[in-house]
Design a protein around this motif. Structure first.
Motif, PDB file in Angstrom:
ATOM      1  N   MET A 125       0.876  -1.173   0.000  1.00 19.26           N
ATOM      2  CA  MET A 125       0.000   0.000   0.000  1.00 19.26           C
ATOM      3  C   MET A 125       0.908   1.216   0.000  1.00 19.26           C
ATOM      4  O   MET A 125       1.666   1.431   0.937  1.00 19.26           O
ATOM      5  CB  MET A 125      -0.905   0.012   1.230  1.00 19.26           C
ATOM      6  CG  MET A 125      -1.864   1.160   1.242  1.00 19.26           C
ATOM      7  SD  MET A 125      -2.948   1.088   2.682  1.00 19.26           S
ATOM      8  CE  MET A 125      -3.888   2.576   2.433  1.00 19.26           C
ATOM      9  N   SER A 126       0.841   1.993  -1.057  1.00 16.08           N
ATOM     10  CA  SER A 126       1.775   3.097  -1.197  1.00 16.08           C
ATOM     11  C   SER A 126       1.159   4.430  -0.783  1.00 16.08           C
ATOM     12  O   SER A 126       0.061   4.772  -1.205  1.00 16.08           O
ATOM     13  CB  SER A 126       2.241   3.180  -2.651  1.00 16.08           C
ATOM     14  OG  SER A 126       3.268   4.119  -2.785  1.00 16.08           O
ATOM     15  N   ALA A 127       1.879   5.158   0.053  1.00 19.71           N
ATOM     16  CA  ALA A 127       1.477   6.500   0.460  1.00 19.71           C
ATOM     17  C   ALA A 127       2.196   7.500  -0.433  1.00 19.71           C
ATOM     18  O   ALA A 127       3.292   7.242  -0.914  1.00 19.71           O
ATOM     19  CB  ALA A 127       1.851   6.740   1.913  1.00 19.71           C
ATOM     20  N   THR A 128       1.575   8.647  -0.645  1.00 21.55           N
ATOM     21  CA  THR A 128       2.169   9.719  -1.442  1.00 21.55           C
ATOM     22  C   THR A 128       2.402  10.919  -0.536  1.00 21.55           C
ATOM     23  O   THR A 128       1.535  11.274   0.258  1.00 21.55           O
ATOM     24  CB  THR A 128       1.221  10.116  -2.593  1.00 21.55           C
ATOM     25  OG1 THR A 128       0.986   8.976  -3.406  1.00 21.55           O
ATOM     26  CG2 THR A 128       1.815  11.227  -3.433  1.00 21.55           C
ATOM     27  N   VAL A 129       3.588  11.531  -0.650  1.00 22.25           N
ATOM     28  CA  VAL A 129       3.904  12.736   0.120  1.00 22.25           C
ATOM     29  C   VAL A 129       4.334  13.848  -0.826  1.00 22.25           C
ATOM     30  O   VAL A 129       4.937  13.592  -1.866  1.00 22.25           O
ATOM     31  CB  VAL A 129       4.993  12.480   1.187  1.00 22.25           C
ATOM     32  CG1 VAL A 129       4.533  11.476   2.217  1.00 22.25           C
ATOM     33  CG2 VAL A 129       6.280  12.038   0.556  1.00 22.25           C
ATOM     34  N   THR A 130       4.005  15.082  -0.440  1.00 17.17           N
ATOM     35  CA  THR A 130       4.390  16.266  -1.205  1.00 17.17           C
ATOM     36  C   THR A 130       4.919  17.299  -0.228  1.00 17.17           C
ATOM     37  O   THR A 130       4.247  17.625   0.751  1.00 17.17           O
ATOM     38  CB  THR A 130       3.178  16.846  -1.982  1.00 17.17           C
ATOM     39  OG1 THR A 130       2.639  15.812  -2.825  1.00 17.17           O
ATOM     40  CG2 THR A 130       3.591  18.036  -2.821  1.00 17.17           C
ATOM     41  N   GLY A 131       6.121  17.799  -0.489  1.00 17.51           N
ATOM     42  CA  GLY A 131       6.735  18.818   0.366  1.00 17.51           C
ATOM     43  C   GLY A 131       6.506  20.207  -0.186  1.00 17.51           C
ATOM     44  O   GLY A 131       6.632  20.436  -1.398  1.00 17.51           O
ATOM     45  N   PHE A 132       6.180  21.142   0.707  1.00 25.05           N
ATOM     46  CA  PHE A 132       5.869  22.519   0.318  1.00 25.05           C
ATOM     47  C   PHE A 132       6.822  23.514   0.977  1.00 25.05           C
ATOM     48  O   PHE A 132       7.278  23.291   2.096  1.00 25.05           O
ATOM     49  CB  PHE A 132       4.436  22.872   0.738  1.00 25.05           C
ATOM     50  CG  PHE A 132       3.381  22.122  -0.020  1.00 25.05           C
ATOM     51  CD1 PHE A 132       2.818  22.651  -1.164  1.00 25.05           C
ATOM     52  CD2 PHE A 132       2.960  20.876   0.418  1.00 25.05           C
ATOM     53  CE1 PHE A 132       1.837  21.950  -1.867  1.00 25.05           C
ATOM     54  CE2 PHE A 132       1.989  20.163  -0.265  1.00 25.05           C
ATOM     55  CZ  PHE A 132       1.430  20.699  -1.416  1.00 25.05           C
ATOM     56  N   ALA A 133       7.044  24.630   0.300  1.00 24.79           N
ATOM     57  CA  ALA A 133       7.905  25.694   0.821  1.00 24.79           C
ATOM     58  C   ALA A 133       7.252  26.430   1.984  1.00 24.79           C
ATOM     59  O   ALA A 133       7.938  26.933   2.877  1.00 24.79           O
ATOM     60  CB  ALA A 133       8.264  26.678  -0.287  1.00 24.79           C
ATOM     61  N   GLY A 179       2.211  27.308  -0.835  1.00 24.10           N
ATOM     62  CA  GLY A 179       3.416  27.774  -1.516  1.00 24.10           C
ATOM     63  C   GLY A 179       3.886  26.772  -2.557  1.00 24.10           C
ATOM     64  O   GLY A 179       3.165  25.861  -2.954  1.00 24.10           O
ATOM     65  N   ALA A 180       5.108  26.950  -2.983  1.00 20.28           N
ATOM     66  CA  ALA A 180       5.674  26.118  -4.044  1.00 20.28           C
ATOM     67  C   ALA A 180       5.847  24.671  -3.598  1.00 20.28           C
ATOM     68  O   ALA A 180       6.199  24.404  -2.452  1.00 20.28           O
ATOM     69  CB  ALA A 180       7.023  26.683  -4.474  1.00 20.28           C
ATOM     70  N   ILE A 181       5.598  23.756  -4.530  1.00 20.06           N
ATOM     71  CA  ILE A 181       5.906  22.344  -4.290  1.00 20.06           C
ATOM     72  C   ILE A 181       7.398  22.166  -4.474  1.00 20.06           C
ATOM     73  O   ILE A 181       7.963  22.509  -5.506  1.00 20.06           O
ATOM     74  CB  ILE A 181       5.122  21.431  -5.249  1.00 20.06           C
ATOM     75  CG1 ILE A 181       3.621  21.520  -4.947  1.00 20.06           C
ATOM     76  CG2 ILE A 181       5.611  19.997  -5.141  1.00 20.06           C
ATOM     77  CD1 ILE A 181       2.754  20.754  -5.928  1.00 20.06           C
ATOM     78  N   VAL A 182       8.049  21.622  -3.451  1.00 21.35           N
ATOM     79  CA  VAL A 182       9.497  21.453  -3.450  1.00 21.35           C
ATOM     80  C   VAL A 182       9.884  20.019  -3.789  1.00 21.35           C
ATOM     81  O   VAL A 182      10.898  19.769  -4.442  1.00 21.35           O
ATOM     82  CB  VAL A 182      10.086  21.865  -2.083  1.00 21.35           C
ATOM     83  CG1 VAL A 182      11.576  21.627  -2.026  1.00 21.35           C
ATOM     84  CG2 VAL A 182       9.750  23.321  -1.784  1.00 21.35           C
ATOM     85  N   ALA A 183       9.079  19.045  -3.345  1.00 21.69           N
ATOM     86  CA  ALA A 183       9.437  17.642  -3.547  1.00 21.69           C
ATOM     87  C   ALA A 183       8.201  16.764  -3.502  1.00 21.69           C
ATOM     88  O   ALA A 183       7.196  17.122  -2.894  1.00 21.69           O
ATOM     89  CB  ALA A 183      10.417  17.198  -2.476  1.00 21.69           C
TER      90      ALA A 183
END
Length: 105
Positions: free
Chosen positions: A17-25, A31-35
């Motif tokens: 089961m895969s989780a998704t993560v998104t890093g923000f500034a 703000g901007a998506i960093v990763a």
């Protein structure tokens, strides 16, 4: 053209089961998506030399632990600073800190 960093997988036990993560500034997943990145239970997702102010997540099976950048907490070590439950949400780093890695369980 802006290049977005990717979280890299440090350790993996299962990707069933895969989780998704998104890093923000910015705080509160603004703000901007960093990763971006994904991984299953037992995975440490790390930005290595980079860091972000907040991380959104989805598809987390049990919980997600957030680790601050710098020193002894890099790469999901020496205790997390925030733990959130299954599903989806957003975690903002404490004042004066950024996130460097997350552990999915």
């Amino acid at each position: 053209m802006k290049l977005i960093n990717a979280f890299s997988i440090l350790a993996s036990a299962s990707v069933a089961m895969s989780a998704t993560v998104t890093g923000f500034a910015g705080a509160d997943c603004t703000g901007a998506i960093v990763a971006t990145g994904s991984g299953g239970s037992g995975v440490c997702l790390t930005l290595g030399a980079s860091s972000v102010k907040s991380i959104s997540y989805s598809g987390v099976p049990h919980s997600i632990q957030f680790f601050v950048s710098g020193g002894g907490h890099d790469n999901c070590t020496n205790g997390s600073q925030l733990t959130l439950g299954a599903g989806s949400g957003c975690g903002t780093a404490p004042a004066g800190f950024n996130w460097e890695s997350v552990a999915i369980s």
